[in-house]
Enzyme design. Sequence first.
Site, PDB file in Angstrom:
ATOM      1  N   CYS A 222       0.827  -1.199   0.000  1.00  0.00           N
ATOM      2  CA  CYS A 222       0.000   0.000   0.000  1.00  0.00           C
ATOM      3  C   CYS A 222       0.874   1.267   0.000  1.00  0.00           C
ATOM      4  O   CYS A 222       1.550   1.552  -0.976  1.00  0.00           O
ATOM      5  CB  CYS A 222      -0.975  -0.042   1.172  1.00  0.00           C
ATOM      6  SG  CYS A 222      -2.365   1.074   1.049  1.00  0.00           S
ATOM      7  N   HIS A 223       0.872   2.024   1.089  1.00  0.00           N
ATOM      8  CA  HIS A 223       1.725   3.210   1.196  1.00  0.00           C
ATOM      9  C   HIS A 223       3.109   2.878   1.783  1.00  0.00           C
ATOM     10  O   HIS A 223       3.966   3.742   1.864  1.00  0.00           O
ATOM     11  CB  HIS A 223       1.047   4.278   2.061  1.00  0.00           C
ATOM     12  CG  HIS A 223      -0.102   4.953   1.384  1.00  0.00           C
ATOM     13  ND1 HIS A 223      -1.352   4.378   1.278  1.00  0.00           N
ATOM     14  CD2 HIS A 223      -0.192   6.148   0.762  1.00  0.00           C
ATOM     15  CE1 HIS A 223      -2.159   5.191   0.627  1.00  0.00           C
ATOM     16  NE2 HIS A 223      -1.478   6.277   0.308  1.00  0.00           N
TER      17      HIS A 223
END
Length: 182
Positions: free
Chosen positions: A113-114
């Site tokens: 994800c991030h």
Amino acid sequence: MAALDGKKILVIATNYGVEQDEIVVPTEQLAQRGADVTVATKESGPIETLVGDKDPGKQVDSDTTLDAVSADDFDALVVPGGTINADTIRQESTAIDLVKAFVAAGKPVAAICHGPWTLIEAGVLTGRTITSFPSLQTDVRNAGAEWVDQEVRVDETGSTVITSRNPDDLPAFVDAIEAALV
């Protein structure tokens, strides 16, 4: 005998803002597959997770602090996402040093994800092809990497970097971590 018996995996996070499933699922599933999983945070104490970056999630126990761990003691590193977690941990020099040490030692690094923001900050993506949450595309390209929209991407340019986009990709993400260690 489980596939990951004898393997030691380090998960790094902050104490607030980790996307719940991106820490819970890998830690639980990798442990079920035989790995010894250690969760390290900046400060001792529990991790307050979030769901969708806004709703409170499960509390996850931290085993130790970032300052107390060394890449030498582990076989792989996992960096979960969550916008707040990822933006905060990439500012922690100890976390950045850990990423660099794992990559330099040729040990797998997995970020979802991030989480790749931490890899960007560590300067370990030049010439690689990775995936991430779509909003990181420009950051990934500016870091010298190619961004692709794939469930999981395993790049073996010099060392293994495993990336995925979001919690929906967790089954493929965990399988890729296992595959890198067996």
